[in-house]
Design an enzyme around this catalytic site. Structure first.
Site, short mmCIF file in Angstrom:
data_model
loop_
_atom_site.label_atom_id
_atom_site.label_comp_id
_atom_site.label_asym_id
_atom_site.label_seq_id
_atom_site.Cartn_x
_atom_site.Cartn_y
_atom_site.Cartn_z
N GLU A 77 37.36 37.59 35.15
CA GLU A 77 36.34 36.64 36.02
C GLU A 77 34.92 36.72 35.98
O GLU A 77 34.56 35.64 36.03
CB GLU A 77 37.00 36.79 37.50
CG GLU A 77 36.64 35.73 38.39
CD GLU A 77 37.00 36.05 39.73
OE1 GLU A 77 37.54 37.04 40.07
OE2 GLU A 77 36.68 35.13 40.77
N ASP A 78 34.32 37.82 35.66
CA ASP A 78 33.05 37.81 35.61
C ASP A 78 32.27 38.47 34.54
O ASP A 78 31.11 38.61 34.40
CB ASP A 78 32.66 39.17 36.73
CG ASP A 78 33.34 38.82 38.21
OD1 ASP A 78 33.46 37.62 38.44
OD2 ASP A 78 33.00 39.82 39.18
#
Ligand code: MN
Length: 705
Positions: free
Chosen positions: A98-99
């Site tokens: 996600e990051d």
């Protein structure tokens, strides 16, 4: 969740920070090595290095290096959930996709499919269902759980992630705190409860409560602390004799004075509208005994139970035997409530150490009690299958099979869904009306009925977990005093009360307003009298008048009276109390208009008439023949003014079918009608049903015989 927890500040790692990070990882490894999982340190270290590289240069909003978050989550996973290396790796990597620039493929290449799957699952949950943009979940809770079933570790890692985020929520902006706290109460705490992770559930609830109602949280915590000494004294006095018996019997044990969580106290104060001082079950005691022989576990529980029966008054209705039949989420314990000093009821939970671990950690704690090295996969599979099984069969009581034997403490709340799949958590016992108010006051104030799996149910219908409920409303519908009995939640009751009070004020001050509000009631009365009229005489009122106009010949009571049901106008009346059909054993009773009224021989009213008005009885016999056959139709719908008239008009005037009998039951605004009539063919019935469905308000019409 970058926008809430992350900041990109390129400061480069100072050696001090590097030390903190390394120490946190070392602690994690130590926790893992203390567990009796396989010692797969290598892969865990690789996952750590991978995650550290991926999150390099990013910080949490608190200012600390981001990697501390995945390390903390991994630590919860091993320490508080009792999971092994696969889950630890997934936890370390859970925010990577996600990051950072790394993809699922990168993770799969480095760590294999299983870990990649879990990371992907967690990412999906973060971004989608529970994500930042979806505060109101448009996902069916049950389906959601089932869809996670491919690997329960997805939800466990997510749970650990949420727990850590809640523990560090203080560094976020207040509006973020508020949103995340709400979501935690709404989704994660109930989920933790379902999974049997009660310790996590209570912590999540208390943390969420703390951020949602800081003032109230503070007040309750203060009161709990203030009363602590006194509470402990009471508990100590209470358990002193039991301690002695435990010692004499050679038990190794621990007695904990348990305090209800701040959130549970708050909830109870709110729902019961009582002050802190009146919550009796603030007092609770847990006896945890050491036990190395599974076969003796139950017996020991009951033995300790008897220690409490000696010298203590037990509450007869509060014995809960969850050792013979565990709760659906795996919980086992023996509960009793006894009278303590100062007349305070004290709940006692008796558990073995193993039972206690399972209660606190869920089935994930089982591994501790396996001989040798634990097979994480099999354990989790068994657990997940139990949960899946319960969720896949949401028949009444299936969510908690213990309800069937009246031990219904397992769930004090139910989960229901809107037609769109939005989840609502309501107290158990909540009705359709409660749900309507829970969604929106406007829905509540105009609620007419509910629809659950295509069936109409009245306002007072009690909802069950898993019900998907459509609220049916009408703008003209407004609360009446009896609505107070149809609801359970404080919200619904206070809204109805407010409405009724306002309506009353209007009555006093403005006749015009009174007219407007009074009308529906008036209409309801008209409607009621219409129902009565039709029930009295299943033919239209016009005909009745005509019949009345023509003088009736006196009926010869000595002769057998032949009944002609097939005539356009039968020569008798049917009473609504027993609704005899042609062919039934009937009694004729001559009324004041010299009409024959029929009752079934078995009808209690007929028996009374027979004894009091013997002279009015007339012998009857079914006469007339017919090629027509008797059929019946069942109808469901929403009651409205004139609906019966429309139905009767359709059947008798437009389709020229004679109604033989009609049985109407209305509960609040939902009506059910069973009708029977003679028809010439099955086709006629089909046509009739089709046309009935077109009558406004009729939702369902079907031939039943
Ligand atoms: Mn995270």
């Amino acid at each position: 969740m970058q926008d809430s927890y992350t900041q990109f500040i390129s400061t480069g790692d100072s050696s001090q920070e590097e030390k903190i990070v390394e120490a946190a990882f070392a602690d994690l490894l130590e926790c893992y090595l203390e567990s009796n999982h396989r010692k797969k340190v290598d892969i865990i270290r690789r996952a750590y290095d991978f995650a550290k590289e991926a999150h390099k240069g990013t910080r949490r909003r608190s200012g600390e290096p981001y990697i501390l978050h995945p390390i903390a989550v991994a630590r919860i996973v091993v320490e508080e959930l009792g999971l092994g290396s696969t889950s630890i790796c997934a936890a370390l990597l859970h925010d990577v996709v996600e990051d950072s620039e790394y993809t699922r493929e990168d993770i799969e290449n480095a760590f294999g499919k299983r870990i990649a799957d879990i990371v992907e699952g967690v990412t999906k949950i973060s971004g989608g269902i529970f994500g930042d943009k979806a505060s109101v979940q448009a996902e069916n809770f049950r389906k959601l759980l089932l869809s996670m079933s491919t690997d329960i570790r997805v939800i466990l890692v997510k749970m650990a992630d949420r727990l850590h985020n809640m523990r560090t929520l203080g560094s976020l902006r207040p509006e973020k705190q508020y949103k995340i706290a709400g979501e935690t109460l709404y989704v994660y705490a109930p989920l933790a409860h379902r999974l049997g992770l009660s310790k996590i559930k209570y912590e999540l609830e208390d943390l969420a409560f703390k951020y949602e109602h800081p003032q109230k949280y503070k007040e309750i915590i203060e009161k709990v602390n203030e009363t602590e000494e006194h509470r402990e004294a009471i508990v100590e006095e209470f358990v002193a004799p039991v301690r002695k018996m435990l010692d004499d019997a050679g038990f190794k044990y621990e007695i904990k004075a348990r305090v209800k969580s701040a959130y549970s106290i708050y909830n109870k104060m709110e729902t019961k509208k009582i002050p802190f001082e009146e919550i009796y079950d603030v007092y609770a005691v847990r006896v945890i005994f050491e036990n190395d022989d599974d076969a003796l576990e139950k017996i020991k529980c009951w033995q300790i139970y008897t220690f409490f029966t000696e010298g203590h008054k037990l509450h007869p209705e509060r014995l809960r035997d969850w050792i013979s039949i565990p709760k659906a989420n795996g919980y086992r314990a023996l509960h009793l409530t006894a009278m303590g000093p100062e007349g305070k009821w004290i709940e006692v939970q008796i558990r073995s150490r193993k039972m206690d671990d399972i209660a606190e950690l869920g089935y994930a704690a089982h591994w501790k009690y396996k001989d040798g090295v634990r097979e994480e996969e099999t354990e989790l599979d068994t657990w997940m299958n139990t949960i899946k099984d319960i969720l896949a069969h949401p028949e009444p009581n299936a969510m908690d099979f213990l309800d069937t034997i009246k031990l219904n403490l397992f769930s004090s709340e139910i989960y229901v869904f809107t037609p769109k799949g939005d989840l609502l958590v309501l107290p158990s016992g909540a009705t359709v009306l409660d749900m309507a108010f829970a969604i929106h006051s406007h829905l509540g104030l105009h609620c007419m009925a509910g629809k659950i799996s295509h069936k109409l149910v009245p306002l007072s219908h009690k909802l069950e977990s898993g019900d998907q409920v459509e609220i049916i409303t009408s703008e003209t519908r407004t609360p009446t005093p009896e609505w107070m009995d149809f609801c359970h939640t404080a919200k619904a009751q206070s809204r109805i009360r407010t409405y009724l009070r306002k309506a009353q004020d209007v009555e006093i001050f403005s006749p015009e307003e009174l007219d407007r509000i009074g009308n529906p009631t008036q209409k309801r009365e008209e409607k009621k009298s219409l129902v009565k009229k039709i029930l009295k005489n299943p033919f239209s009122s016009k005909k009745k008048e005509k019949r009345k106009a023509s003088a009736h010949q006196p009926i010869d009571r000595q002769k057998v009276f032949k009944l002609y049901p097939d005539d356009k106008e039968p020569n008798y009346h049917i009473e609504s109390c027993c609704k005899p059909l042609p062919g039934d054993d009937v009694l004729g009773f001559v009324n004041e208009d010299e009409e024959v009224v029929l009752h079934k021989v078995s009808c209690p009213i007929a028996m009374r008439l027979k004894s009091s008005y013997g002279s009015r009885l007339v012998m009857t016999e079914w006469g007339g023949s017919s090629s027509r056959f008797l059929t019946s139709v069942a109808m469901d719908g929403i009651d409205r003014l004139g609906i019966l008239e429309d139905i009767v008009n359709l059947i008798s005037t437009r389709l020229m079918i004679d109604i033989r009998s009609m049985n109407i039951s209305t509960r609040q605004d939902v009506f059910h009608c069973d009708m029977s009539f003679y028809v010439d063919s099955a086709e006629t019935v089909t046509t009739l049903c089709e046309q009935l469905m077109h009558v406004k308000g009729v939702k369902f019409a079907q031939r039943t015989s």
